[in-house]
Design a protein around this motif. Structure first.
Motif, PDB file in Angstrom:
ATOM      1  N   GLU A  15     104.443  69.237  22.807  1.00 31.22           N
ATOM      2  CA  GLU A  15     103.141  68.560  22.712  1.00 31.22           C
ATOM      3  C   GLU A  15     103.151  67.247  23.494  1.00 31.22           C
ATOM      4  OE1 GLU A  15      99.954  69.279  21.194  1.00 31.22           O
ATOM      5  OE2 GLU A  15     100.947  71.188  21.584  1.00 31.22           O
ATOM      6  N   VAL A  16     104.221  66.473  23.336  1.00 33.68           N
ATOM      7  CA  VAL A  16     104.320  65.190  24.034  1.00 33.68           C
ATOM      8  C   VAL A  16     104.358  65.414  25.545  1.00 33.68           C
ATOM      9  CG1 VAL A  16     105.826  63.188  24.442  1.00 33.68           C
ATOM     10  CG2 VAL A  16     105.394  63.976  22.100  1.00 33.68           C
ATOM     11  N   VAL A  17     105.178  66.373  25.989  1.00 37.00           N
ATOM     12  CA  VAL A  17     105.346  66.588  27.429  1.00 37.00           C
ATOM     13  C   VAL A  17     104.066  67.108  28.063  1.00 37.00           C
ATOM     14  CG1 VAL A  17     106.593  67.926  29.181  1.00 37.00           C
ATOM     15  CG2 VAL A  17     107.849  66.865  27.307  1.00 37.00           C
ATOM     16  N   TRP A  18     103.431  68.137  27.499  1.00 40.17           N
ATOM     17  CA  TRP A  18     102.267  68.691  28.190  1.00 40.17           C
ATOM     18  C   TRP A  18     101.077  67.739  28.154  1.00 40.17           C
ATOM     19  CZ3 TRP A  18      97.322  69.831  26.759  1.00 40.17           C
ATOM     20  CH2 TRP A  18      97.023  70.101  25.421  1.00 40.17           C
ATOM     21  N   ARG A  19     101.028  66.878  27.158  1.00 41.64           N
ATOM     22  CA  ARG A  19      99.904  65.938  27.069  1.00 41.64           C
ATOM     23  C   ARG A  19     100.090  64.689  27.931  1.00 41.64           C
ATOM     24  NH1 ARG A  19      96.373  67.114  22.809  1.00 41.64           N
ATOM     25  NH2 ARG A  19      97.135  68.785  21.453  1.00 41.64           N
ATOM     26  N   THR A  20     101.337  64.391  28.329  1.00 43.41           N
ATOM     27  CA  THR A  20     101.584  63.143  29.056  1.00 43.41           C
ATOM     28  C   THR A  20     102.119  63.330  30.472  1.00 43.41           C
ATOM     29  OG1 THR A  20     103.851  62.932  28.196  1.00 43.41           O
ATOM     30  CG2 THR A  20     102.080  61.912  26.892  1.00 43.41           C
ATOM     31  N   GLN A  21     102.525  64.563  30.822  1.00 41.71           N
ATOM     32  CA  GLN A  21     103.166  64.787  32.111  1.00 41.71           C
ATOM     33  C   GLN A  21     102.376  65.797  32.947  1.00 41.71           C
ATOM     34  OE1 GLN A  21     105.895  62.882  32.876  1.00 41.71           O
ATOM     35  NE2 GLN A  21     105.481  61.978  30.868  1.00 41.71           N
ATOM     36  N   SER A  22     102.764  65.913  34.200  1.00 44.01           N
ATOM     37  CA  SER A  22     102.127  66.891  35.093  1.00 44.01           C
ATOM     38  C   SER A  22     102.515  68.310  34.674  1.00 44.01           C
ATOM     39  CB  SER A  22     102.569  66.653  36.539  1.00 44.01           C
ATOM     40  OG  SER A  22     103.931  67.028  36.686  1.00 44.01           O
ATOM     41  N   THR A  23     101.778  69.271  35.200  1.00 38.18           N
ATOM     42  CA  THR A  23     102.066  70.672  34.895  1.00 38.18           C
ATOM     43  C   THR A  23     103.453  71.059  35.380  1.00 38.18           C
ATOM     44  OG1 THR A  23      99.731  71.231  34.923  1.00 38.18           O
ATOM     45  CG2 THR A  23     101.281  73.037  35.285  1.00 38.18           C
ATOM     46  N   ARG A  24     103.872  70.552  36.526  1.00 40.60           N
ATOM     47  CA  ARG A  24     105.216  70.874  37.039  1.00 40.60           C
ATOM     48  C   ARG A  24     106.304  70.318  36.126  1.00 40.60           C
ATOM     49  NH1 ARG A  24     103.035  70.591  42.660  1.00 40.60           N
ATOM     50  NH2 ARG A  24     103.219  72.720  43.430  1.00 40.60           N
ATOM     51  N   VAL A  25     106.131  69.098  35.640  1.00 40.83           N
ATOM     52  CA  VAL A  25     107.117  68.513  34.725  1.00 40.83           C
ATOM     53  C   VAL A  25     107.141  69.317  33.429  1.00 40.83           C
ATOM     54  CG1 VAL A  25     107.675  66.480  33.311  1.00 40.83           C
ATOM     55  CG2 VAL A  25     107.022  66.196  35.709  1.00 40.83           C
ATOM     56  N   TRP A  26     105.968  69.698  32.927  1.00 46.04           N
ATOM     57  CA  TRP A  26     105.911  70.514  31.718  1.00 46.04           C
ATOM     58  C   TRP A  26     106.635  71.850  31.936  1.00 46.04           C
ATOM     59  CZ3 TRP A  26     103.290  75.245  31.509  1.00 46.04           C
ATOM     60  CH2 TRP A  26     103.385  75.893  30.276  1.00 46.04           C
ATOM     61  N   ALA A  27     106.453  72.460  33.109  1.00 43.97           N
ATOM     62  CA  ALA A  27     107.113  73.737  33.397  1.00 43.97           C
ATOM     63  C   ALA A  27     108.635  73.566  33.384  1.00 43.97           C
ATOM     64  CB  ALA A  27     106.651  74.291  34.736  1.00 43.97           C
ATOM     65  N   LEU A  28     109.133  72.443  33.881  1.00 43.50           N
ATOM     66  CA  LEU A  28     110.574  72.176  33.836  1.00 43.50           C
ATOM     67  C   LEU A  28     111.049  71.944  32.405  1.00 43.50           C
ATOM     68  CD1 LEU A  28     111.046  69.929  36.984  1.00 43.50           C
ATOM     69  CD2 LEU A  28     111.878  72.265  36.644  1.00 43.50           C
ATOM     70  N   TYR A  29     110.199  71.324  31.587  1.00 43.41           N
ATOM     71  CA  TYR A  29     110.555  71.168  30.177  1.00 43.41           C
ATOM     72  C   TYR A  29     110.655  72.547  29.523  1.00 43.41           C
ATOM     73  CZ  TYR A  29     110.190  70.401  25.192  1.00 43.41           C
ATOM     74  OH  TYR A  29     110.414  70.451  23.843  1.00 43.41           O
ATOM     75  N   LYS A  30     109.686  73.401  29.850  1.00 46.21           N
ATOM     76  CA  LYS A  30     109.665  74.742  29.272  1.00 46.21           C
ATOM     77  C   LYS A  30     110.910  75.516  29.687  1.00 46.21           C
ATOM     78  CE  LYS A  30     107.031  78.984  29.172  1.00 46.21           C
ATOM     79  NZ  LYS A  30     105.839  79.697  29.422  1.00 46.21           N
TER      80      LYS A  30
END
Length: 191
Positions: free
Chosen positions: A143-158
């Protein structure tokens, strides 16, 4: 089917949806485009498994179902937040499943592990609670990552982020597991 070809088929069935998602998001940066890819990749993997292996593998089936449901909803509503929330819902669901089972006096982790480990029930309860907290933390992290970061950063978190975190957590639980592992039937005492 030859064993070598069988391994490639297994890899395709297990990872086609994820690979399609990652490649598409890396190229386009769009969760909408990646949703098309995960739906197509997941369905192709299921079809390949059914045709070539004559079975539906459980993990790709679950991945495909989640991919089709959340990817499809993302496409229908043209809202990339839906696919990003999938990880929150999945991880939160796992945490809730583990915690609810533990509070009811059950050992859901033992049911999932099957005969993989032979541990006393109190140790399994401890691991169950720890894994429930891990998956709750991963849901919050998503929740924190997808709401505060770019889609590419979120994809790397995933991926590979959550996979690495789960692996490191599992590794941190090894001393507890080894300390309390029960002997296999028919083996001698531990040295």
């Amino acid at each position: 089917m030859s064993p070598k070809l069988g391994r490639w088929v297994r890899l395709f069935v297990d990872y086609a949806g994820l690979v399609a998602f990652l490649v598409t998001i890396a190229i386009t940066g769009s969760a909408i485009a990646a949703s098309w890819a995960v739906v197509a990749g997941s369905l192709a993997a299921l079809a390949a498994g059914l045709v070539l292996e004559k079975r539906l593998a459980p993990m790709p089936l679950v991945t495909a179902l989640f991919g089709v449901i959340f990817g499809g909803a993302t496409l229908v509503f043209h809202d990339e937040r839906i696919i990003k929330m999938k990880l929150t819902i999945l991880d939160g669901g796992i945490a809730l499943f583990l915690l609810t089972g533990a509070l009811r006096g059950k050992n859901p982790l033992k049911a999932l592990m099957g005969e993989a480990f032979h541990l006393p029930d109190p140790v399994v309860r401890t691991l169950t609670l720890r894994y429930a907290l891990l998956f709750a933390a991963l849901a919050i992290g998503n929740e924190v990552v997808w709401r505060t970061q770019s889609t590419r950063v979120w994809a790397l978190y995933k991926f590979p982020g959550t996979v690495v975190l789960i692996f490191l957590f599992a590794l941190s639980q090894t001393p507890l597991i080894l300390k309390h592992a029960e002997e296999e039937p028919g083996t001698g005492p531990k040295p």
